[in-house]
Design an enzyme around this catalytic site. Sequence first.
Site, PDB file in Angstrom:
ATOM      1  CG  HIS A  42      -6.832  14.869   0.316  1.00  0.00           C
ATOM      2  ND1 HIS A  42      -5.842  13.930   0.237  1.00  0.00           N
ATOM      3  CD2 HIS A  42      -6.417  15.777   1.245  1.00  0.00           C
ATOM      4  CE1 HIS A  42      -4.864  14.249   1.074  1.00  0.00           C
ATOM      5  NE2 HIS A  42      -5.198  15.363   1.690  1.00  0.00           N
ATOM      6  CD  GLU A 127      -2.485   5.530   3.710  1.00  0.00           C
ATOM      7  OE1 GLU A 127      -2.027   4.383   3.549  1.00  0.00           O
ATOM      8  OE2 GLU A 127      -3.474   5.962   3.062  1.00  0.00           O
ATOM      9  CB  THR A 166      -4.545   2.233   2.146  1.00  0.00           C
ATOM     10  OG1 THR A 166      -4.772   3.652   2.189  1.00  0.00           O
ATOM     11  CG2 THR A 166      -4.156   1.724   3.520  1.00  0.00           C
ATOM     12  CB  CYS A 194      -7.590  -0.279   0.936  1.00  0.00           C
ATOM     13  SG  CYS A 194      -9.349  -0.409   1.239  1.00  0.00           S
ATOM     14  CB  SER A 223      -2.778  10.449  -3.294  1.00  0.00           C
ATOM     15  OG  SER A 223      -1.864   9.517  -3.817  1.00  0.00           O
ATOM     16  CG  ASN A 224      -8.206   7.919  -3.859  1.00  0.00           C
ATOM     17  OD1 ASN A 224      -9.182   7.676  -4.561  1.00  0.00           O
ATOM     18  ND2 ASN A 224      -8.267   8.783  -2.860  1.00  0.00           N
ATOM     19  CB  SER A 266     -11.800  12.014  -1.009  1.00  0.00           C
ATOM     20  OG  SER A 266     -10.816  11.380  -0.233  1.00  0.00           O
TER      21      SER A 266
END
Length: 282
Positions: A42, A127, A166, A194, A223-224, A266
Site C-alpha cells: 500500500h 489481509e 498483524t 507482528c 492500514s498500519n 509500506s
Amino acid sequence: MRIEVADHAGFCFGVKRAVDSVYELLDGEEKSDIVTLGPIIHNERVVDELKNAGVQVIKSPQEAPEGATIVIRSHGVPEAVIREIDDRGLKYVDETCPFVKKIHEIVREHSLAGEEIVIFGSKSHPEIVGILGWSVNGGTVIESREEALAYRPESPTGRVCVVAQTTFSVKKFQDYVEIFQKKEYDIIVVNTICRATQARQEAAEALSRRSDAMIVIGGADSSNSRKLYEICKQQCANTFFIQTADSLGEISFDGFASLGITAGASTPNTLIQEVLEACQKK
C-alpha cells in the site's frame, strides 16, 4: 528545530521480502510477464515504479496474461485463490508474509476443530479477507470496541478462537481481549500482531510524547500507517499524515522546537529520507 526519526520506521520484513521478490523477477533471465495479485504494497510510489518497469496489477487470477508469473503479495489470499491458481496450472510466487501465513494455519486448524473464529482488524483489509478465506466455517471481524462489546458467540457453549490482523493496535487488542474475558467466553487467544508492528507502534508513541509535532508517512490505503497516526495523535495534537515530501508545503512548523517522524510498514526508506531532508530545509 530538532528533528528525530523514530526507530523501526519504514519497511517491515514481509513487505521488503515481497518487493525484493518482484525486482528479482524483473532482473531474472526468464522474460515472462510479471503481475501482482493486488498492489504489492500500500504505497503508491512503489506501485507506480513497478508499473513503469512493466509489472501489472490484477484483481484475480483470471486476469493474468498467458504465461505470466503471479506474485501473491505479503497480505496473503484466501485458500480458494491458491487452489484456483494451482488448478489452472498458473505460475506463481507466494510472498505471503510468514507471520500472516501462521495466522492462516491457526484459523484453519481451530475452525476445523469446530471453534468460532474472531479476528480483530479492518474488515475490508486484504489481509483480513485472506485470513477469513482459511476458515472452514467463516468468522467474525471486529474493528471497534462497540463491536467487541456487542459480540455474542453463535453457540453459548461454543469455543471461540481469537486472532488479530498483524498490524492491529496492541492496546486495542488488549482492550478487546479483556472485554471477551469479562464475558467469560470459552476462548483461546492467540496474539498474532507482528513484533515489528508492536515495536513500530511503541517507538512512534514514545517519540510523539516528546515532540511538539509529528509527521506520519504512509500510503493512503495503508492500514498500519493510519494506526500509527491515531497513536501519535493521542500523544501529540500536532500530528500530520502525509504520503510524500510534497505535502510538507501545506504544513507550518513555526513555533515548534522538536519534530518527530515515523512511517508505516509500506514506506520505503528513500521516501523517509526525502521527507527528513525536506523538513531540515523548512
